[in-house]
Design a protein around this motif. Structure first.
Motif, PDB file in Angstrom:
ATOM      1  N   GLU A  70       0.825  -1.211   0.000  1.00 22.08           N
ATOM      2  CA  GLU A  70       0.000   0.000   0.000  1.00 22.08           C
ATOM      3  C   GLU A  70       0.858   1.259   0.000  1.00 22.08           C
ATOM      4  O   GLU A  70       0.552   2.244  -0.694  1.00 22.08           O
ATOM      5  CB  GLU A  70      -0.911  -0.015   1.226  1.00 22.08           C
ATOM      6  CG  GLU A  70      -1.916   1.115   1.264  1.00 22.08           C
ATOM      7  CD  GLU A  70      -2.917   1.033   0.119  1.00 22.08           C
ATOM      8  OE1 GLU A  70      -3.423   2.094  -0.290  1.00 22.08           O
ATOM      9  OE2 GLU A  70      -3.174  -0.087  -0.359  1.00 22.08           O
ATOM     10  N   ASP A  72       3.815   1.470  -1.282  1.00 24.02           N
ATOM     11  CA  ASP A  72       4.412   1.572  -2.617  1.00 24.02           C
ATOM     12  C   ASP A  72       3.414   2.154  -3.610  1.00 24.02           C
ATOM     13  O   ASP A  72       3.773   2.993  -4.448  1.00 24.02           O
ATOM     14  CB  ASP A  72       4.880   0.182  -3.066  1.00 24.02           C
ATOM     15  CG  ASP A  72       5.651   0.243  -4.362  1.00 24.02           C
ATOM     16  OD1 ASP A  72       6.670   0.942  -4.424  1.00 24.02           O
ATOM     17  OD2 ASP A  72       5.211  -0.406  -5.348  1.00 24.02           O
ATOM     18  N   ARG A  73       2.122   1.732  -3.525  1.00 29.75           N
ATOM     19  CA  ARG A  73       1.107   2.305  -4.417  1.00 29.75           C
ATOM     20  C   ARG A  73       0.932   3.793  -4.154  1.00 29.75           C
ATOM     21  O   ARG A  73       0.774   4.591  -5.091  1.00 29.75           O
ATOM     22  CB  ARG A  73      -0.216   1.563  -4.234  1.00 29.75           C
ATOM     23  CG  ARG A  73      -0.260   0.205  -4.912  1.00 29.75           C
ATOM     24  CD  ARG A  73      -1.687  -0.314  -4.972  1.00 29.75           C
ATOM     25  NE  ARG A  73      -2.226  -0.591  -3.650  1.00 29.75           N
ATOM     26  CZ  ARG A  73      -2.120  -1.758  -3.033  1.00 29.75           C
ATOM     27  NH1 ARG A  73      -1.511  -2.767  -3.627  1.00 29.75           N
ATOM     28  NH2 ARG A  73      -2.645  -1.932  -1.835  1.00 29.75           N
ATOM     29  N   SER A  74       0.942   4.187  -2.876  1.00 28.38           N
ATOM     30  CA  SER A  74       0.792   5.609  -2.562  1.00 28.38           C
ATOM     31  C   SER A  74       1.963   6.419  -3.088  1.00 28.38           C
ATOM     32  O   SER A  74       1.787   7.510  -3.644  1.00 28.38           O
ATOM     33  CB  SER A  74       0.657   5.792  -1.050  1.00 28.38           C
ATOM     34  OG  SER A  74      -0.466   5.092  -0.549  1.00 28.38           O
ATOM     35  N   ASN A  76       3.901   5.616  -5.636  1.00 32.25           N
ATOM     36  CA  ASN A  76       3.799   5.675  -7.096  1.00 32.25           C
ATOM     37  C   ASN A  76       2.737   6.672  -7.538  1.00 32.25           C
ATOM     38  O   ASN A  76       2.938   7.414  -8.513  1.00 32.25           O
ATOM     39  CB  ASN A  76       3.483   4.286  -7.657  1.00 32.25           C
ATOM     40  CG  ASN A  76       4.657   3.340  -7.543  1.00 32.25           C
ATOM     41  OD1 ASN A  76       5.809   3.769  -7.530  1.00 32.25           O
ATOM     42  ND2 ASN A  76       4.389   2.050  -7.457  1.00 32.25           N
TER      43      ASN A  76
END
Length: 247
Positions: A70, A72-74, A76
């Motif tokens: 999560e 890492d998604r934020s 990115n």
């Protein structure tokens, strides 16, 4: 003749000295001091702290491993937003390269881009060469573009004019002078003539309504249609329309 005593050679002297040193080390009393009460209390405190700190550190490590996707998604998403913001430039009150992203009423993503955008008021944005990318209920990608357009941000309505071209990833292409897009409900409608080509054949009509959620397209007559799989059919203007308002 004189008597001489036993003599120690040079080879024996180092070994004898080493033996004496080993005997002195073995016979030396031990001077190790037992720990005091303060040192024992400090050791007990360290042991109790380790019993708590080690499980807490293990839980923190497991939590960081579980939360890393999560995070890492934020990160990115933040990098993408930063790149998009850095690509946007202001020129004489106009925004160059704007992007409007959102979700429709059914949770499907959409995006509207343009060459330039001018904010007329808090609701209306005038667009130059806009392109709307959307998804249908079955996951089909479609795009509609034109020379100019007006986007109403809060109501999510997009009015297109000037060589409107609609493209769907199954190969269907429709062109016309104007079109209105209800981005929130996934509806495209036009009251002007339309020319459509695709796997089905060729179709000309006086208007159309397309609902992405319902998966239907309605054309308004009079019109004509040539089917690719009907080699003997000829263009039939009004005979193919049973309803005077739709075909």
């Amino acid at each position: 003749m004189t008597a001489t005593g036993p003599q120690i050679s040079d080879r024996q002297e180092p070994s004898a000295a080493a033996a004496r040193r080993r005997m002195s080390v073995q016979q030396a009393p031990s001077h190790r001091r037992p720990p005091t009460e303060i040192e024992q209390a400090r050791r007990r405190m360290l042991l109790r702290s380790a019993k708590w700190l080690l499980p807490v550190a293990a839980l923190l490590l497991l939590g960081s491993i579980a939360a890393w996707p999560e995070l890492d998604r934020s990160l990115n998403a933040g990098r993408v937003a930063y790149r998009e913001a850095s690509a946007v430039r202001l020129d004489s009150g106009s925004m160059l390269g704007p992007r409007y992203r959102g979700l429709d009423a059914h949770g499907r993503p959409y995006m509207i881009t343009a060459d330039t955008a001018r904010q007329v008021d808090p609701e209306r944005v005038n667009l130059s060469r806009p392109i709307a990318d959307m998804l249908s209920q079955g996951g089909t990608w479609l795009a509609i573009r034109s020379r100019s357009g007006v986007y109403m941000q809060h109501s999510q309505l997009l009015d297109l004019s000037g060589h409107v071209m609609f493209y769907r990833d199954d190969g269907t292409i429709m062109t016309g002078p104007t079109a209105g897009v209800d981005v929130r409900r996934g509806i495209v409608v036009s009251d002007d003539w339309v020319h459509a080509e695709g796997p089905f054949g060729v179709l000309d009509a006086q208007g159309y309504l397309m609902s992405q959620h319902d998966g239907i397209v309605q054309f308004r007559g009079p019109g004509r249609m040539i089917l690719n799989d009907d080699h003997t059919a000829r263009p039939q203007p009004a005979a193919a329309t049973t309803d005077p308002g739709h075909s």
